[in-house]
Design an enzyme around this catalytic site. Structure first.
Site, PDB file in Angstrom:
ATOM      1  N   ARG A   1       0.823  -1.208   0.000  1.00 25.02           N
ATOM      2  CA  ARG A   1       0.000   0.000   0.000  1.00 25.02           C
ATOM      3  C   ARG A   1       0.863   1.266   0.000  1.00 25.02           C
ATOM      4  O   ARG A   1       0.540   2.260  -0.649  1.00 25.02           O
ATOM      5  CB  ARG A   1      -0.955  -0.017   1.205  1.00 25.02           C
ATOM      6  CG  ARG A   1      -2.034   1.055   1.121  1.00 25.02           C
ATOM      7  CD  ARG A   1      -3.089   0.856   2.178  1.00 25.02           C
ATOM      8  NE  ARG A   1      -2.553   1.086   3.519  1.00 25.02           N
ATOM      9  CZ  ARG A   1      -3.195   0.769   4.646  1.00 25.02           C
ATOM     10  NH1 ARG A   1      -4.395   0.219   4.591  1.00 25.02           N
ATOM     11  NH2 ARG A   1      -2.652   1.006   5.821  1.00 25.02           N
TER      12      ARG A   1
ATOM     13  N   LYS B   1      -2.738   6.906   1.288  1.00 24.21           N
ATOM     14  CA  LYS B   1      -2.424   7.415   2.630  1.00 24.21           C
ATOM     15  C   LYS B   1      -1.516   8.638   2.473  1.00 24.21           C
ATOM     16  O   LYS B   1      -0.330   8.607   2.778  1.00 24.21           O
ATOM     17  CB  LYS B   1      -1.756   6.320   3.466  1.00 24.21           C
ATOM     18  CG  LYS B   1      -2.701   5.744   4.545  1.00 24.21           C
ATOM     19  CD  LYS B   1      -2.016   4.729   5.403  1.00 24.21           C
ATOM     20  CE  LYS B   1      -2.549   4.673   6.830  1.00 24.21           C
ATOM     21  NZ  LYS B   1      -3.988   4.593   7.001  1.00 24.21           N
TER      22      LYS B   1
ATOM     23  N   GLU C   1     -16.310   6.079   5.499  1.00 26.81           N
ATOM     24  CA  GLU C   1     -15.418   5.727   6.603  1.00 26.81           C
ATOM     25  C   GLU C   1     -15.224   6.956   7.478  1.00 26.81           C
ATOM     26  O   GLU C   1     -15.755   8.027   7.184  1.00 26.81           O
ATOM     27  CB  GLU C   1     -14.072   5.228   6.081  1.00 26.81           C
ATOM     28  CG  GLU C   1     -13.286   6.289   5.313  1.00 26.81           C
ATOM     29  CD  GLU C   1     -11.860   5.853   4.970  1.00 26.81           C
ATOM     30  OE1 GLU C   1     -11.273   5.077   5.744  1.00 26.81           O
ATOM     31  OE2 GLU C   1     -11.348   6.314   3.946  1.00 26.81           O
TER      32      GLU C   1
HETATM   33  C1  LIG Z   1      -5.004   3.940   7.701  1.00 27.34           C
HETATM   34  C2  LIG Z   1      -6.442   4.218   7.496  1.00 27.34           C
HETATM   35  C3  LIG Z   1      -7.432   3.246   7.697  1.00 27.34           C
HETATM   36  C4  LIG Z   1      -7.165   1.915   8.299  1.00 27.34           C
HETATM   37  O1  LIG Z   1      -6.274   1.121   7.571  1.00 27.34           O
HETATM   38  P1  LIG Z   1      -5.540  -0.065   8.313  1.00 27.34           P
HETATM   39  O2  LIG Z   1      -4.737  -0.687   7.232  1.00 27.34           O
HETATM   40  O3  LIG Z   1      -6.584  -0.973   8.831  1.00 27.34           O
HETATM   41  O4  LIG Z   1      -4.733   0.528   9.396  1.00 27.34           O
HETATM   42  C5  LIG Z   1      -8.739   3.558   7.358  1.00 27.34           C
HETATM   43  N1  LIG Z   1      -9.064   4.775   6.884  1.00 27.34           N
HETATM   44  C6  LIG Z   1      -8.148   5.735   6.712  1.00 27.34           C
HETATM   45  C7  LIG Z   1      -8.570   7.046   6.186  1.00 27.34           C
HETATM   46  C8  LIG Z   1      -6.815   5.499   7.018  1.00 27.34           C
HETATM   47  O5  LIG Z   1      -5.904   6.463   6.871  1.00 27.34           O
END
Ligand SMILES: *Cc1c(COP(=O)(O)O)cnc(C)c1O
Length: 340
Positions: free
Chosen positions: A79, A180, A214
């Site tokens: 990722r 991210k 989310e």
């Molecule tokens: C990092 C993140 C997540 C969760 O991802 P994980 O891989 O489970 O840690 C969900 N939503 C957002 C916006 C994030 O930055």
């Protein structure tokens, strides 16, 4: 009124050693582990002006047996590389990034807390080309580093969270939902701050146009005694490793797994009779006790963390800590063990 949870202390203490690499002519050079120190950066660095930066977040857990295990490292590396490409930075080699993260754990092994704590790892990539005129040009050179931080829980306690349901603004732009990138969090901050100040909310559930996506930094699930429901993967939200892990575990435990769109109408109808939770590396699985929507407060279930939320949270922590079988090969020990 609830007091908002504090996440201020999570990540504010750094372990002693960081691991760094930098590019020369766009190619990453050998990394080194060294004491945490300030970066030397041109004030014209691309990341500071044009947001060419991305991050990852993952954890190493100390098990009941004392062994330290990284959780789903390969998926986080994958990722991070996708995020790097999305912000047009040099993409690190998977082996290089993998080795840097493992080294960040190994070098800080004695700072991995006992459970329920963990060592949180923060790989970070920033564009460093010194040009304030490069708004339309990617940064050729980048610095990559991995920080480690001993952490407890993300939310101050295990009390159920209050979510503000935002039905207009998205968390991120449509083509950056899965990335991210630092800029995504900056653009969500104002909304989250306002929801805290005006509604006592701990977090915001982004549901633009009535489509439940989310929260600011965690994915979102509905669940009850038989089902777990979450939005199907699309470009609008971050594809969480915890979300994926939860779905595997829930299926294994006999829950029906539904990946599909959730409307705000369904959410409001679900709330009185079911459970809702945030899922993410930092949050693990955190129960939701109330929603704020259109000026009204809607209780979720009995207002506390529900039994299925607790059950799935414990199941995931069990795998991460080596107390449950690792059916899907998610954990790697640090340092590696030799043979069986
Ligand atoms: C990092 C993140 C997540 C969760 O991802 P994980 O891989 O489970 O840690 C969900 N939503 C957002 C916006 C994030 O930055």
């Amino acid at each position: 009124m609830l007091t908002p949870h504090t996440t201020e202390t999570f990540g504010s203490v750094l372990a002693a050693t960081m691991v760094s690499s930098a590019t020369r002519d766009g190619v990453f050079e050998a990394w080194r582990a060294h004491p945490v120190e300030p970066l030397t950066l041109s004030p014209a660095a691309h990341a500071l002006h044009y947001g060419s930066a991305c991050i990852e977040g993952l954890k190493a857990h100390r098990g009941g047996d004392g062994a330290v295990r990284l959780f789903r490292l390969t998926d986080h590396v994958e990722r991070m590389c996708a995020s790097a490409a999305a912000v047009c930075l040099p993409v690190p080699g998977r082996e290089l990034l993998h080795a840097m993260i493992r080294t960040a754990v190994e070098a800080n092994l004695d700072e991995v807390p006992a459970s329920p704590g963990a060592l949180y790892l923060r790989p970070t990539l920033i564009g460093v080309d010194p040009s304030i005129g490069a708004a339309g040009t990617p940064s050729r050179e980048a610095v990559l580093f991995v920080l480690a931080s001993p952490v407890g829980g993300y939310f101050a306690d295990q009390r159920a969270l209050r979510l503000y349901v935002e039905t207009e603004l998205p968390r991120s732009t449509p083509h950056f939902g899965t990335v991210k990138a630092g800029a995504n969090y900056a653009m969500a901050l104002g909304v989250i701050q306002r929801a805290g100040a005006e509604h006592g909310a701990d977090q915001v559930l982004f549901a633009p146009g009535g489509d439940v996506q989310e929260t600011g930094a965690s994915n979102f699930v509905l669940l009850d005694d038989t089902r777990i429901v979450t939005k199907a993967l699309d470009r609008s939200f971050l594809h969480g490793v915890t979300r994926d892990s939860m779905l595997h575990l829930a299926h294994h435990l006999g829950y029906q797994v539904e990946e599909r769109n959730i409307s705000v109408d369904e959410l409001l109808a679900w709330a009185p009779r079911g459970e809702a939770a945030l899922v993410g590396t930092a949050a693990v699985m955190s129960g939701v006790g109330a929603l704020v929507h259109d000026g009204a407060r809607i209780q979720v279930g009995d207002g506390d963390v529900g039994p299925n939320t607790t059950r799935l949270r414990q199941a995931l922590l069990g795998v991460q800590r080596g107390q449950e079988p690792d059916r899907w090969g998610w954990t790697e020990r640090v340092p590696a063990t030799t043979g069986a």
